[in-house]
Write a protein that holds these residues in place. Structure first.
Motif, mmCIF file in Angstrom:
data_model
loop_
_atom_site.group_PDB
_atom_site.id
_atom_site.type_symbol
_atom_site.label_atom_id
_atom_site.label_comp_id
_atom_site.label_asym_id
_atom_site.label_seq_id
_atom_site.Cartn_x
_atom_site.Cartn_y
_atom_site.Cartn_z
ATOM 1 N N PHE A 146 -30.670 62.397 -21.484
ATOM 2 C CA PHE A 146 -29.856 61.500 -22.294
ATOM 3 C C PHE A 146 -30.746 60.524 -23.054
ATOM 4 N N LYS A 147 -30.356 60.253 -24.303
ATOM 5 C CA LYS A 147 -31.015 59.204 -25.073
ATOM 6 C C LYS A 147 -30.065 58.050 -25.384
ATOM 7 N N SER A 148 -28.805 58.212 -25.036
ATOM 8 C CA SER A 148 -27.847 57.109 -25.117
ATOM 9 C C SER A 148 -26.785 57.320 -24.044
ATOM 10 N N ASP B 22 -26.963 62.398 -26.985
ATOM 11 C CA ASP B 22 -26.120 61.211 -26.965
ATOM 12 C C ASP B 22 -24.905 61.469 -26.095
ATOM 13 N N CYS B 23 -24.596 60.517 -25.234
ATOM 14 C CA CYS B 23 -23.435 60.644 -24.340
ATOM 15 C C CYS B 23 -22.495 59.478 -24.589
ATOM 16 N N GLU C 167 -21.237 67.842 -28.611
ATOM 17 C CA GLU C 167 -22.512 68.558 -28.733
ATOM 18 C C GLU C 167 -22.282 70.064 -28.622
#
Length: 220
Positions: free
Chosen positions: A6-8, A39-40, A48
């Motif tokens: 994850f990046k968010s 992104d979550c 996605e």
């Protein structure tokens, strides 16, 4: 090796996601990797669509080892250990004990820890889950009590050596780190803290917070 992470994340998920497990194992095993960030939102990874062929359930983490795709954190950790020859014994019977404790963490402890976490996060907005919380806490005692006694005599789940089973259990215990449960099991809590003090974990958590763009310590 690539690892999908994850990046968010919404704040209520900071520090709970399972990509931490995969990256921690990679660091401990000395496996070079690059992250692929997703992104979550509050409802997960529903948008996605490109990710479906990689992870049909749209879950994180997933690893890509030169085209070999593997999902599920438990399977990933065992694969990394077997591939590197680290964090798992070479002989069958002690290796089976690592399998045992990894499976125990995922099958016997996490199914009851997660509902406690969800009940705490949702509070009065989910009265059914809130009402079930004491039952889940009672079931957890069945497992955490004997583990606490065992950890009074040894530093890690299988004895003196840190393994992927310890990574999994530590990350499962982190689901309970902000409530009243773990202080009831002092040896379990010392175990969690001991594992989290390992340089590989510290490095991974710092990178996790940096990737999410959140203040240092927010995911601890």
């Amino acid at each position: 090796m690539k690892v999908y992470v994850f990046k968010s994340l919404p704040p209520f998920l900071w520090g709970y996601t399972r990509d931490i497990r995969a990256m921690w194992a990679m660091e401990e095993c000395g496996i070079a990797y690059e992250t692929v960030g997703l992104d979550c939102g509050p409802n997960g990874l529903q948008d996605e669509t490109w990710y479906e062929p990689i992870s049909p359930f749209k879950q994180v983490p997933v690893i890509d080892d030169n085209g070999y795709i593997l999902a599920e954190s438990g399977a990933i950790l065992l694969y990394l250990a077997e591939k590197s020859g680290k964090l798992i014994p070479k002989d069958l019977q002690p290796r089976a004990q690592v399998y045992r404790w990894l499976i125990t963490s995922l099958n016997n402890i996490e199914p009851f820890a997660l509902p406690v976490l969800f009940a705490d996060l949702q509070g009065d907005s989910n009265p059914h889950m809130k009402a079930q919380r004491p039952w889940h806490v009672e079931i957890l005692a069945r497992f955490l009590g004997p583990i606490d006694q065992m950890l009074a005599k040894q530093p890690y789940l299988t004895g003196n050596d840190f393994t992927v089973a310890d990574i999994i259990l530590t990350c499962v215990l982190r689901e309970l780190r902000k409530n009243e449960i773990l202080p009831k099991y002092p040896n379990v809590e010392k175990f969690r803290q001991r594992c989290q003090e390992r340089p590989a974990f510290v490095k991974v958590l710092n990178a996790y917070e940096d990737r999410l763009g959140i203040p240092r310590g927010s995911a601890l």
